[in-house]
Design a protein around this motif. Structure first.
Motif, mmCIF file in Angstrom:
data_model
loop_
_atom_site.group_PDB
_atom_site.id
_atom_site.type_symbol
_atom_site.label_atom_id
_atom_site.label_comp_id
_atom_site.label_asym_id
_atom_site.label_seq_id
_atom_site.Cartn_x
_atom_site.Cartn_y
_atom_site.Cartn_z
ATOM 1 N N GLU A 62 0.852 -1.196 0.000
ATOM 2 C CA GLU A 62 0.000 0.000 0.000
ATOM 3 C C GLU A 62 0.886 1.245 0.000
ATOM 4 O O GLU A 62 2.067 1.170 0.310
ATOM 5 N N LYS A 63 0.330 2.369 -0.354
ATOM 6 C CA LYS A 63 1.069 3.630 -0.416
ATOM 7 C C LYS A 63 1.322 4.164 0.992
ATOM 8 O O LYS A 63 0.412 4.191 1.825
ATOM 9 N N PHE A 64 2.561 4.554 1.263
ATOM 10 C CA PHE A 64 2.912 5.152 2.560
ATOM 11 C C PHE A 64 3.219 6.626 2.384
ATOM 12 O O PHE A 64 3.738 7.045 1.349
ATOM 13 N N TYR A 65 2.908 7.401 3.417
ATOM 14 C CA TYR A 65 3.104 8.852 3.388
ATOM 15 C C TYR A 65 3.853 9.306 4.630
ATOM 16 O O TYR A 65 3.443 10.241 5.304
ATOM 17 N N LEU A 66 4.943 8.625 4.934
ATOM 18 C CA LEU A 66 5.706 8.983 6.132
ATOM 19 C C LEU A 66 6.161 10.431 6.058
ATOM 20 O O LEU A 66 6.568 10.912 5.011
ATOM 21 N N ASP A 67 6.063 11.098 7.175
ATOM 22 C CA ASP A 67 6.475 12.488 7.326
ATOM 23 C C ASP A 67 5.721 13.440 6.394
ATOM 24 O O ASP A 67 6.284 14.388 5.854
ATOM 25 N N SER A 68 4.447 13.169 6.197
ATOM 26 C CA SER A 68 3.609 14.108 5.451
ATOM 27 C C SER A 68 2.286 14.229 6.199
ATOM 28 O O SER A 68 2.013 13.483 7.133
ATOM 29 N N SER A 69 1.469 15.148 5.764
ATOM 30 C CA SER A 69 0.171 15.333 6.420
ATOM 31 C C SER A 69 -0.743 14.127 6.203
ATOM 32 O O SER A 69 -1.714 13.948 6.926
ATOM 33 N N LYS A 70 -0.420 13.278 5.220
ATOM 34 C CA LYS A 70 -1.228 12.089 4.934
ATOM 35 C C LYS A 70 -0.809 10.874 5.776
ATOM 36 O O LYS A 70 -1.455 9.835 5.706
ATOM 37 N N GLU A 71 0.270 11.010 6.537
ATOM 38 C CA GLU A 71 0.727 9.880 7.356
ATOM 39 C C GLU A 71 -0.323 9.566 8.420
ATOM 40 O O GLU A 71 -0.803 10.457 9.113
ATOM 41 N N THR A 72 -0.670 8.285 8.530
ATOM 42 C CA THR A 72 -1.690 7.867 9.490
ATOM 43 C C THR A 72 -1.041 7.317 10.765
ATOM 44 O O THR A 72 0.152 6.992 10.774
ATOM 45 N N ALA A 73 -1.840 7.197 11.815
ATOM 46 C CA ALA A 73 -1.354 6.600 13.062
ATOM 47 C C ALA A 73 -0.922 5.157 12.818
ATOM 48 O O ALA A 73 0.074 4.689 13.392
ATOM 49 N N LEU A 74 -1.643 4.446 11.951
ATOM 50 C CA LEU A 74 -1.288 3.073 11.622
ATOM 51 C C LEU A 74 0.077 3.022 10.936
ATOM 52 O O LEU A 74 0.909 2.162 11.250
ATOM 53 N N GLN A 75 0.333 3.954 10.022
ATOM 54 C CA GLN A 75 1.631 3.979 9.342
ATOM 55 C C GLN A 75 2.765 4.287 10.319
ATOM 56 O O GLN A 75 3.848 3.716 10.211
ATOM 57 N N LYS A 76 2.525 5.171 11.284
ATOM 58 C CA LYS A 76 3.536 5.439 12.316
ATOM 59 C C LYS A 76 3.853 4.174 13.088
ATOM 60 O O LYS A 76 5.019 3.864 13.358
ATOM 61 N N LYS A 77 2.811 3.428 13.440
ATOM 62 C CA LYS A 77 2.977 2.180 14.177
ATOM 63 C C LYS A 77 3.701 1.142 13.324
ATOM 64 O O LYS A 77 4.596 0.431 13.806
ATOM 65 N N GLN A 78 3.360 1.045 12.044
ATOM 66 C CA GLN A 78 4.012 0.092 11.151
ATOM 67 C C GLN A 78 5.490 0.428 10.970
ATOM 68 O O GLN A 78 6.326 -0.479 10.887
ATOM 69 N N LEU A 79 5.825 1.701 10.930
ATOM 70 C CA LEU A 79 7.223 2.111 10.836
ATOM 71 C C LEU A 79 7.980 1.700 12.095
ATOM 72 O O LEU A 79 9.068 1.126 12.024
ATOM 73 N N GLU A 80 7.412 1.991 13.260
ATOM 74 C CA GLU A 80 8.051 1.620 14.522
ATOM 75 C C GLU A 80 8.230 0.102 14.609
ATOM 76 O O GLU A 80 9.301 -0.380 14.990
ATOM 77 N N ASP A 81 7.208 -0.650 14.236
ATOM 78 C CA ASP A 81 7.294 -2.110 14.244
ATOM 79 C C ASP A 81 8.390 -2.599 13.301
ATOM 80 O O ASP A 81 9.137 -3.523 13.624
ATOM 81 N N TYR A 82 8.477 -1.992 12.135
ATOM 82 C CA TYR A 82 9.488 -2.369 11.147
ATOM 83 C C TYR A 82 10.892 -2.180 11.713
ATOM 84 O O TYR A 82 11.754 -3.053 11.583
#
Length: 166
Positions: A62-82
């Protein structure tokens, strides 16, 4: 003779410069510091945001938007988990829990702040870092460690993702 030497030098310079332009380097920097008075190990890691975006997009399809206004809480969690799934530290032969203190952005780089608690003494320190190897096999991690008053630097690669300090 002088013209052919100049031509050879210019050609060599062009080839060297163009090879640097064509080959992109994939590198991160990790700093590790043991603070015996705080019984902790402080870790700072730096990764390019676009590389992390692409790695997570590949992993999660899926498309990720790290460090943008589109970044979701789930994406933050997925980054930390990664990060936590791909980083392992053993002290004195035992795996240690890594705590994420936070992250910030410095231009196009994520800076992660991690810590290990309850570390009274270090006899051996082993790190295994496979972050981004699933996406970029040529990724390299330059690692600087300051443990027990000694400084050591080493390189972790896909072929050699771990290092043991004694």
């Amino acid at each position: 003779m002088k013209k052919s030497a100049s031509f050879f030098t210019l050609t060599l310079l062009f080839v060297l410069c163009s090879s640097f332009l064509l080959h992109k380097f994939y590198v991160s920097v990790t700093q590790i510091q043991f603070l015996p008075e705080k019984k902790s190990v402080q870790i700072t890691q730096r990764y390019f945001i676009d590389d992390l975006n692409a790695a997570l997009e590949k992993k999660h399809a899926e498309k990720f938007y790290l460090d943008s206004s589109k970044e979701t809480a789930l994406q933050k969690k997925q980054l930390e988990d990664y990060v936590l799934q791909n980083l392992e530290i053993k002290i004195n032969g035992k795996s240690k829990k890594i705590n994420v203190l936070g992250r910030e952005t410095d231009a196009d780089v994520f800076v992660f702040y991690l810590t290990l608690s309850d570390v009274a003494k270090i006899q051996t320190f082993e790190i295994k870092n496979t972050i981004l190897f699933d996406y970029l096999p040529e990724q390299q991690h330059i690692t600087h460690a300051q443990i027990n008053g000694k400084k050591k630097s080493f390189l972790l690669t896909n072929a050699q993702p771990y290092h043991l300090l004694k």
